[in-house]
Design a protein around this motif. Structure first.
Motif, PDB file in Angstrom:
ATOM      1  N   ARG A 196      -4.510   4.252  -6.006  1.00 33.04           N
ATOM      2  CA  ARG A 196      -3.155   3.489  -6.386  1.00 33.04           C
ATOM      3  C   ARG A 196      -2.728   2.306  -5.612  1.00 33.04           C
ATOM      4  O   ARG A 196      -2.753   0.845  -5.998  1.00 33.04           O
ATOM      5  CB  ARG A 196      -1.513   4.058  -6.876  1.00 33.04           C
ATOM      6  CG  ARG A 196      -2.446   4.967  -8.283  1.00 33.04           C
ATOM      7  CD  ARG A 196      -1.222   5.614  -8.938  1.00 33.04           C
ATOM      8  NE  ARG A 196      -0.794   6.748  -8.408  1.00 33.04           N
ATOM      9  CZ  ARG A 196      -1.083   7.945  -7.672  1.00 33.04           C
ATOM     10  NH1 ARG A 196      -2.112   8.566  -8.500  1.00 33.04           N
ATOM     11  NH2 ARG A 196      -0.007   8.418  -6.740  1.00 33.04           N
ATOM     12  N   HIS A 197      -3.122   2.602  -4.216  1.00 32.31           N
ATOM     13  CA  HIS A 197      -2.328   1.572  -3.383  1.00 32.31           C
ATOM     14  C   HIS A 197      -3.423   0.648  -3.096  1.00 32.31           C
ATOM     15  O   HIS A 197      -3.010  -0.391  -2.667  1.00 32.31           O
ATOM     16  CB  HIS A 197      -1.657   2.781  -1.762  1.00 32.31           C
ATOM     17  CG  HIS A 197      -1.830   1.412  -0.937  1.00 32.31           C
ATOM     18  ND1 HIS A 197      -0.690   1.145  -0.514  1.00 32.31           N
ATOM     19  CD2 HIS A 197      -2.495   0.660   0.075  1.00 32.31           C
ATOM     20  CE1 HIS A 197      -0.185   0.199   0.611  1.00 32.31           C
ATOM     21  NE2 HIS A 197      -1.067   0.479   0.812  1.00 32.31           N
ATOM     22  N   ARG A 200      -2.889  -1.709  -6.411  1.00 32.23           N
ATOM     23  CA  ARG A 200      -1.715  -2.522  -5.735  1.00 32.23           C
ATOM     24  C   ARG A 200      -2.259  -3.869  -4.816  1.00 32.23           C
ATOM     25  O   ARG A 200      -2.086  -5.205  -4.519  1.00 32.23           O
ATOM     26  CB  ARG A 200      -1.032  -2.397  -5.398  1.00 32.23           C
ATOM     27  CG  ARG A 200      -0.044  -1.829  -6.476  1.00 32.23           C
ATOM     28  CD  ARG A 200       1.244  -0.815  -6.361  1.00 32.23           C
ATOM     29  NE  ARG A 200       1.828   0.226  -4.848  1.00 32.23           N
ATOM     30  CZ  ARG A 200       1.322   1.974  -5.277  1.00 32.23           C
ATOM     31  NH1 ARG A 200       0.839   2.521  -6.483  1.00 32.23           N
ATOM     32  NH2 ARG A 200       1.489   1.975  -3.911  1.00 32.23           N
ATOM     33  N   ARG A 204      -2.548  -7.909  -5.499  1.00 30.62           N
ATOM     34  CA  ARG A 204      -1.554  -8.707  -5.262  1.00 30.62           C
ATOM     35  C   ARG A 204      -2.938 -10.184  -4.381  1.00 30.62           C
ATOM     36  O   ARG A 204      -2.816 -11.158  -4.660  1.00 30.62           O
ATOM     37  CB  ARG A 204      -0.992  -8.961  -3.220  1.00 30.62           C
ATOM     38  CG  ARG A 204       0.160  -7.352  -4.015  1.00 30.62           C
ATOM     39  CD  ARG A 204       0.772  -7.549  -3.191  1.00 30.62           C
ATOM     40  NE  ARG A 204       0.186  -6.497  -2.491  1.00 30.62           N
ATOM     41  CZ  ARG A 204       0.210  -5.183  -2.307  1.00 30.62           C
ATOM     42  NH1 ARG A 204       1.229  -4.501  -3.513  1.00 30.62           N
ATOM     43  NH2 ARG A 204      -0.290  -4.572  -1.213  1.00 30.62           N
TER      44      ARG A 204
END
Length: 231
Positions: A196-197, A200, A204
């Motif tokens: 999940r990190h 993200r 970005r």
């Protein structure tokens, strides 16, 4: 008394890895709750709590004032330098960056060589810390991932006296040479959080850069590798 000496999950995992019935040292002790718990529970007969700064040592003194019967000595100094070779069976380094941890251990090679166990809980640089263990040809006895609130912590249990010849792959360094084969629930929870990190981070990057940018491609490739390890 037990409530006042309770430990959070990450430190309970560290405590379980300490060799019983042998003196131990807590490097960068801060509040000294770990050595206090270990001595109070009779896991170890005595402990040495070390820190380089007066602030943490003052914090530790406040903890120990409530338990004057505990055989715990406070010592000021950097890393393992306050410890004499053969004085303790286990040294714990927890709650600091991996680079600092490695630097402190490497600064005291004679003390390190006399230990039966190093218990390491690096907050950062997990792959680099595993690579450092391999470079020293130390035995990795165990590794665990512990969830404490919203964070995941790695605990590495190392025998620096028993030579080993680990030939760890990139996957071993990133995902854990023991953990990725054991594939327990905590490892899966950490891996999903890591995915999940990275998702993200990739989102970005794609919002700011074209897909052909090397940074975007590197993030996408890393994410694909992680997703492939879930199954």
């Amino acid at each position: 008394m037990e409530a006042r000496l309770s430990l959070p999950p990450r430190l309970r995992a560290v405590a379980r890895a300490v060799l019983p019935n042998r003196p131990m040292a807590d490097i960068g002790t801060d509040h000294a709750r770990l050595p206090a718990w270990l001595v109070h529970s009779a896991t170890v007969p005595r402990a040495i709590a070390c820190d380089v700064a007066e602030g943490p040592l003052a914090h530790a003194r406040r903890t120990l004032l409530a338990f004057p019967e505990l055989a715990i000595e406070l010592r000021a100094g950097s890393g393992l330098s306050p410890i004499s070779p053969g004085e303790v069976g286990t040294c714990v380094l927890a709650g600091m960056g991996g680079a600092l941890m490695r630097e402190l251990v490497d600064a005291s090679p004679t003390v390190t060589a006399s230990l039966d166990r190093l218990v390491l809980q690096p907050n950062t640089d997990w792959p680099s810390t595993r690579a450092w263990i391999a470079a020293h040809a130390w035995t990795l006895v165990d590794e665990q991932i512990v969830q404490d609130r919203r964070h995941h912590y790695l605990v590495l249990v190392v025998d620096p006296r028993t030579p080993a010849s680990p030939n760890w792959s990139t996957d071993d360094l990133e995902l854990g040479p023991l953990l990725r084969h054991r594939r327990d629930e905590s490892w899966h929870a950490w891996l999903h959080a890591r995915i999940r990190h990275e998702e993200r981070a990739l989102a970005r990057a794609r919002a700011a850069l074209p897909d052909c940018d090397p940074r975007v491609r590197a993030l996408a490739s890393a994410l694909d590798r992680l997703r492939a390890r879930v199954s």
